[in-house]
Design a protein around this motif. Structure first.
Motif, mmCIF file in Angstrom:
data_model
loop_
_atom_site.group_PDB
_atom_site.id
_atom_site.type_symbol
_atom_site.label_atom_id
_atom_site.label_comp_id
_atom_site.label_asym_id
_atom_site.label_seq_id
_atom_site.Cartn_x
_atom_site.Cartn_y
_atom_site.Cartn_z
ATOM 1 N N THR A 5 59.201 61.218 31.410
ATOM 2 C CA THR A 5 59.166 60.714 32.780
ATOM 3 C C THR A 5 57.713 60.431 33.147
ATOM 4 O OG1 THR A 5 58.903 62.921 33.758
ATOM 5 C CG2 THR A 5 61.171 62.120 33.436
ATOM 6 N N GLU A 6 57.546 59.583 34.149
ATOM 7 C CA GLU A 6 56.200 59.259 34.625
ATOM 8 C C GLU A 6 55.490 60.517 35.136
ATOM 9 O OE1 GLU A 6 54.532 56.402 34.349
ATOM 10 O OE2 GLU A 6 56.249 55.451 33.371
ATOM 11 N N THR A 7 56.251 61.404 35.766
ATOM 12 C CA THR A 7 55.672 62.644 36.288
ATOM 13 C C THR A 7 55.106 63.494 35.152
ATOM 14 O OG1 THR A 7 57.295 62.624 38.075
ATOM 15 C CG2 THR A 7 56.168 64.705 37.666
ATOM 16 N N ASN A 8 55.864 63.657 34.082
ATOM 17 C CA ASN A 8 55.389 64.454 32.948
ATOM 18 C C ASN A 8 54.198 63.799 32.254
ATOM 19 O OD1 ASN A 8 57.148 66.560 33.286
ATOM 20 N ND2 ASN A 8 58.649 65.802 31.829
ATOM 21 N N VAL A 9 54.218 62.492 32.164
ATOM 22 C CA VAL A 9 53.088 61.779 31.553
ATOM 23 C C VAL A 9 51.837 61.989 32.398
ATOM 24 C CG1 VAL A 9 52.156 59.490 31.004
ATOM 25 C CG2 VAL A 9 54.496 60.082 30.332
ATOM 26 N N LYS A 10 51.987 61.915 33.717
ATOM 27 C CA LYS A 10 50.851 62.115 34.627
ATOM 28 C C LYS A 10 50.287 63.529 34.474
ATOM 29 C CE LYS A 10 48.857 59.928 38.098
ATOM 30 N NZ LYS A 10 47.935 58.852 37.773
ATOM 31 N N TYR A 63 42.966 62.417 20.368
ATOM 32 C CA TYR A 63 44.261 62.580 19.694
ATOM 33 C C TYR A 63 45.398 62.673 20.713
ATOM 34 C CZ TYR A 63 48.005 64.974 17.133
ATOM 35 O OH TYR A 63 49.223 65.347 16.586
ATOM 36 N N LEU A 64 45.213 63.495 21.724
ATOM 37 C CA LEU A 64 46.276 63.661 22.720
ATOM 38 C C LEU A 64 46.435 62.410 23.582
ATOM 39 C CD1 LEU A 64 45.729 67.389 23.726
ATOM 40 C CD2 LEU A 64 47.434 66.426 22.168
ATOM 41 N N THR A 65 45.363 61.692 23.793
ATOM 42 C CA THR A 65 45.448 60.411 24.511
ATOM 43 C C THR A 65 46.279 59.412 23.714
ATOM 44 O OG1 THR A 65 43.324 60.836 25.583
ATOM 45 C CG2 THR A 65 44.081 58.539 25.540
ATOM 46 N N GLU A 66 46.101 59.406 22.390
ATOM 47 C CA GLU A 66 46.931 58.560 21.517
ATOM 48 C C GLU A 66 48.404 58.936 21.640
ATOM 49 O OE1 GLU A 66 45.580 59.012 17.468
ATOM 50 O OE2 GLU A 66 43.533 58.443 17.980
ATOM 51 N N GLU A 67 48.673 60.232 21.699
ATOM 52 C CA GLU A 67 50.061 60.692 21.829
ATOM 53 C C GLU A 67 50.662 60.238 23.162
ATOM 54 O OE1 GLU A 67 52.087 62.388 19.458
ATOM 55 O OE2 GLU A 67 50.413 61.593 18.276
ATOM 56 N N ILE A 68 49.873 60.314 24.213
ATOM 57 C CA ILE A 68 50.356 59.857 25.524
ATOM 58 C C ILE A 68 50.637 58.359 25.497
ATOM 59 C CG2 ILE A 68 49.685 59.511 27.949
ATOM 60 C CD1 ILE A 68 48.280 62.264 27.780
ATOM 61 N N ALA A 69 49.792 57.602 24.825
ATOM 62 C CA ALA A 69 50.028 56.145 24.706
ATOM 63 C C ALA A 69 51.352 55.881 23.997
ATOM 64 C CB ALA A 69 48.862 55.495 23.965
ATOM 65 N N LYS A 70 51.668 56.671 22.983
ATOM 66 C CA LYS A 70 52.958 56.524 22.280
ATOM 67 C C LYS A 70 54.128 56.829 23.214
ATOM 68 C CE LYS A 70 51.064 57.918 17.793
ATOM 69 N NZ LYS A 70 51.057 59.000 16.780
ATOM 70 N N ILE A 71 53.960 57.844 24.041
ATOM 71 C CA ILE A 71 55.025 58.201 24.984
ATOM 72 C C ILE A 71 55.229 57.075 25.993
ATOM 73 C CG2 ILE A 71 55.700 59.829 26.815
ATOM 74 C CD1 ILE A 71 54.005 61.963 25.288
ATOM 75 N N LYS A 72 54.137 56.532 26.515
ATOM 76 C CA LYS A 72 54.239 55.429 27.473
ATOM 77 C C LYS A 72 54.948 54.223 26.852
ATOM 78 C CE LYS A 72 50.218 56.403 30.406
ATOM 79 N NZ LYS A 72 48.871 55.940 30.790
ATOM 80 N N LYS A 73 54.637 53.964 25.588
ATOM 81 C CA LYS A 73 55.280 52.847 24.883
ATOM 82 C C LYS A 73 56.776 53.084 24.772
ATOM 83 C CE LYS A 73 55.101 50.225 20.601
ATOM 84 N NZ LYS A 73 54.577 50.105 19.253
ATOM 85 N N LYS A 74 57.171 54.314 24.455
ATOM 86 C CA LYS A 74 58.611 54.637 24.350
ATOM 87 C C LYS A 74 59.288 54.476 25.695
ATOM 88 C CE LYS A 74 59.327 56.357 20.114
ATOM 89 N NZ LYS A 74 60.327 55.841 19.222
ATOM 90 N N ILE A 75 58.613 54.889 26.763
ATOM 91 C CA ILE A 75 59.188 54.758 28.105
ATOM 92 C C ILE A 75 59.416 53.285 28.437
ATOM 93 C CG2 ILE A 75 58.718 55.046 30.581
ATOM 94 C CD1 ILE A 75 57.324 57.730 29.861
ATOM 95 N N LYS A 76 58.431 52.437 28.130
ATOM 96 C CA LYS A 76 58.567 50.995 28.386
ATOM 97 C C LYS A 76 59.703 50.389 27.582
ATOM 98 C CE LYS A 76 54.012 49.701 29.976
ATOM 99 N NZ LYS A 76 52.797 48.932 29.737
ATOM 100 N N GLU A 77 59.860 50.833 26.327
ATOM 101 C CA GLU A 77 60.932 50.314 25.467
ATOM 102 C C GLU A 77 62.306 50.645 26.047
ATOM 103 O OE1 GLU A 77 60.189 51.974 21.614
ATOM 104 O OE2 GLU A 77 58.493 50.648 21.215
#
Length: 196
Positions: free
Chosen positions: A158-163, A180-194
């Motif tokens: 969710t956007e809340t958890n990502v924030k 590294y963790l910023t890369e992981e967050i980018a992957k999560i954002k990509k999954k959310i958009k998909e």
């Protein structure tokens, strides 16, 4: 008369305690040799990195002499079987993690140890060594909080958890782990958009 008897009793006790100490020392010396022999025999039989290291570290503590040289020759004879490409790779990953304090290398090594062809003793050894070293090199309080937040975001995208994860990642002091963790967050954002 009492002084003489007391002095005599103290001297007897000293002699008895000396003899007991001497017997204990002899027993321990015998057991050290026996344990060393067992460790070397086990290393030669198993040909694992773990058993080799146990034996080697015990042998190296022995005083110089024929027995020590004999043990070292036996261990030297199995080096080629022990120091395999996989063992060298596992050692290299641990060394890299310690040098860089990288959580990304830690995570990669945890996955890699299950994939590479290691003997069961060695796999257990490398997992425990990696975990032991990560406690002092990786798992700082700021990183641990950020990892937990990123994990929560992976589980519940969710956007809340990502924030929340982004806020925790900003507090990570070591740049390599922040990246590294910023890369992981980018992957999560990509999954959310998909999913949208």
């Amino acid at each position: 008369m009492k002084k003489f008897k007391l002095k005599f009793n103290i001297e007897k006790m000293l002699v008895i305690s000396f003899l007991i100490s001497f017997i204990i020392c002899l027993f321990l010396a015998y057991n050290v040799k026996s344990n060393t022999t067992l460790m070397v025999e086990n290393a030669v039989l198993r040909k694992s990195y773990y058993s080799y290291n146990l034996a080697y570290n015990t042998v190296i503590e022995l005083p110089e002499g024929k027995k020590k040289n004999s043990y070292l020759k036996k261990l030297n004879a199995i080096k080629g079987d022990v120091f395999t490409r996989e063992v060298k790779e596992a050692n290299s990953l641990i060394e890299d993690m310690v040098k860089t304090n990288s959580g990304k290398i830690y995570d990669y090594a945890m996955r890699k140890f299950s994939e590479i062809n290691l003997k069961p003793d060695d796999r257990s050894y490398f997992y425990s060594e990696l975990s032991r070293l990560a406690k002092t090199h990786i798992w700082t309080p700021d990183y641990l909080e950020a990892v937990n937040a990123v994990s929560d975001a992976w589980v519940d995208m969710t956007e809340t958890n990502v924030k929340k994860a982004e806020e925790k990642v900003l507090k990570v002091e070591l740049q390599v782990n922040k990246d590294y963790l910023t890369e992981e967050i980018a992957k999560i954002k990509k999954k959310i958009k998909e999913k949208q």
